[in-house]
Scaffold this active site. Structure first.
Site, PDB file in Angstrom:
ATOM      1  N   ASP A  16       0.843  -1.185   0.000  1.00  0.00           N
ATOM      2  CA  ASP A  16       0.000   0.000   0.000  1.00  0.00           C
ATOM      3  C   ASP A  16       0.886   1.246   0.000  1.00  0.00           C
ATOM      4  O   ASP A  16       2.005   1.222   0.512  1.00  0.00           O
ATOM      5  CB  ASP A  16      -0.887  -0.037   1.252  1.00  0.00           C
ATOM      6  N   HIS A  33       3.230   3.514  -8.949  1.00  0.00           N
ATOM      7  CA  HIS A  33       3.009   2.075  -9.172  1.00  0.00           C
ATOM      8  C   HIS A  33       4.248   1.417  -9.789  1.00  0.00           C
ATOM      9  O   HIS A  33       4.605   0.295  -9.446  1.00  0.00           O
ATOM     10  CB  HIS A  33       1.790   1.842 -10.075  1.00  0.00           C
ATOM     11  N   LEU A 127      12.494 -19.317  -4.675  1.00  0.00           N
ATOM     12  CA  LEU A 127      11.454 -18.423  -4.148  1.00  0.00           C
ATOM     13  C   LEU A 127      10.147 -18.708  -4.867  1.00  0.00           C
ATOM     14  O   LEU A 127      10.115 -18.829  -6.098  1.00  0.00           O
ATOM     15  CB  LEU A 127      11.847 -16.948  -4.377  1.00  0.00           C
TER      16      LEU A 127
HETATM   17  C1  FPP Z   1      -1.549   0.257  -3.489  1.00  0.00           C
HETATM   18  O1  FPP Z   1      -1.155   1.592  -3.588  1.00  0.00           O
HETATM   19  C2  FPP Z   1      -1.094  -0.490  -4.623  1.00  0.00           C
HETATM   20  C3  FPP Z   1      -1.875  -1.064  -5.591  1.00  0.00           C
HETATM   21  C4  FPP Z   1      -3.349  -1.036  -5.591  1.00  0.00           C
HETATM   22  C5  FPP Z   1      -1.309  -1.772  -6.736  1.00  0.00           C
HETATM   23  C6  FPP Z   1      -0.007  -2.470  -6.497  1.00  0.00           C
HETATM   24  C7  FPP Z   1       0.466  -3.019  -7.765  1.00  0.00           C
HETATM   25  C8  FPP Z   1       1.703  -2.975  -8.225  1.00  0.00           C
HETATM   26  C9  FPP Z   1       2.863  -2.392  -7.496  1.00  0.00           C
HETATM   27  C10 FPP Z   1       1.970  -3.527  -9.556  1.00  0.00           C
HETATM   28  C11 FPP Z   1       2.054  -5.026  -9.552  1.00  0.00           C
HETATM   29  C12 FPP Z   1       3.381  -5.517  -9.345  1.00  0.00           C
HETATM   30  C13 FPP Z   1       4.150  -6.067 -10.293  1.00  0.00           C
HETATM   31  C14 FPP Z   1       5.536  -6.500  -9.942  1.00  0.00           C
HETATM   32  C15 FPP Z   1       3.684  -6.284 -11.658  1.00  0.00           C
HETATM   33  P1  FPP Z   1      -2.263   2.700  -3.676  1.00  0.00           P
HETATM   34  O2  FPP Z   1      -2.441   3.087  -5.087  1.00  0.00           O
HETATM   35  O3  FPP Z   1      -3.507   2.232  -3.004  1.00  0.00           O
HETATM   36  O4  FPP Z   1      -1.586   3.845  -2.858  1.00  0.00           O
HETATM   37  P2  FPP Z   1      -2.331   5.013  -2.069  1.00  0.00           P
HETATM   38  O5  FPP Z   1      -3.226   4.362  -1.051  1.00  0.00           O
HETATM   39  O6  FPP Z   1      -1.204   5.758  -1.447  1.00  0.00           O
HETATM   40  O7  FPP Z   1      -3.088   5.821  -3.093  1.00  0.00           O
END
Ligand code: FPP
Length: 238
Positions: A16, A33, A127
């Site tokens: 997050d 992201h 892993l």
């Molecule tokens: C949360 O941050 C994150 C997500 C909803 C997406 C996470 C996905 C990735 C990092 C990409 C997938 C990984 C790979 C290796 C392909 P948020 O957007 O909710 O952050 P915020 O709460 O600060 O807005």
């Protein structure tokens, strides 16, 4: 009795704070992201170095479709790019990649990339890296319950169904339950992640945004895990 003195074998992570990280540094959400995805790769190397066998990350939840079309498109493209570009690296490093979640909601090309990555890395043992994509814990339990109902219709005797059998119907059937669940960026919620599997997991919350989560932060989480006493519902021994 396991006193938690050993390292966790399986760590699940709710990544997050990509958006807040981007805001903090004046970047676009997409760059947040991208930094988050890069950190998944780095953390994979760190897990291997520490001998932690299983890493499961929440990449896209069943609720994430509610985000803007632009953001959803970007996240899907990021996952496709990861799955199409990282095969050589995964094989070189010994990473077995799996995906959990409802694939029927994903595009045909993403599904094809997932199947091919899973197939080609299935002998890797250093892993076990699992991505939860279009994943929701309730949705997973519901899909497993429907499978169970189908099997009952086909003659399965429900009296023989125990927790181990039910677990075998979940997306995580061949993955042990997490020992430790980490959530970054200050929120202290489970948000529908691995509801069945975290029954006895230790929880660790940190204020760090995911892209800034480092090896030292992981060490703090593991230290905290090692100092907890895991009793799995049993009484403390005198
Ligand atoms: C949360 O941050 C994150 C997500 C909803 C997406 C996470 C996905 C990735 C990092 C990409 C997938 C990984 C790979 C290796 C392909 P948020 O957007 O909710 O952050 P915020 O709460 O600060 O807005």
């Amino acid at each position: 009795m396991d006193k938690g003195a050993s390292n966790p074998r399986h760590i699940a992570i709710i990544l997050d704070g990509n958006g807040r990280y981007a805001k903090k540094y004046g970047l676009l959400r997409q760059q947040g992201h991208k930094a988050g995805a890069d950190n998944v790769e780095e953390m994979g190397d760190i897990f291997i170095a520490k001998g932690i066998e299983y890493m499961t990350v929440y990449a896209f939840s069943t609720e994430n479709w509610k985000r803007s079309e632009d953001e959803v498109t970007y996240l899907m493209a990021l996952m496709k790019r990861y799955l199409s570009k990282n095969k050589v690296d995964a094989l070189r490093k010994g990473i077995r990649i799996r995906v959990i979640g409802d694939r029927s909601g994903l595009s045909e090309d993403l599904r094809r990339l997932i199947v091919s990555m899973e197939e080609d890395t299935k002998e890797m043992k250093k892993l076990n890296l699992t991505f939860a994509i279009n994943y929701g814990g309730r949705d997973e339990i519901l899909r497993a319950s429907k499978k169970l109902a189908e099997r009952a219709k086909e003659g399965l005797d429900l009296k023989t169904v125990d927790e181990a059998y039910f677990s075998s119907l979940l997306d995580t059937s061949d993955i042990p339950d997490p020992d430790l669940l980490i959530r970054t960026s200050g929120e202290e919620r489970i948000s529908n992640f691995l509801l069945w599997q975290i029954a006895y997991a230790e929880m660790y919350f940190t204020d760090k945004y995911w892209p800034e989560f480092t090896e030292e932060d992981l060490d703090l989480a593991i230290d905290s895990y090692r100092h907890r006493e895991r009793r799995f519902g049993a009484r403390k021994e005198d």
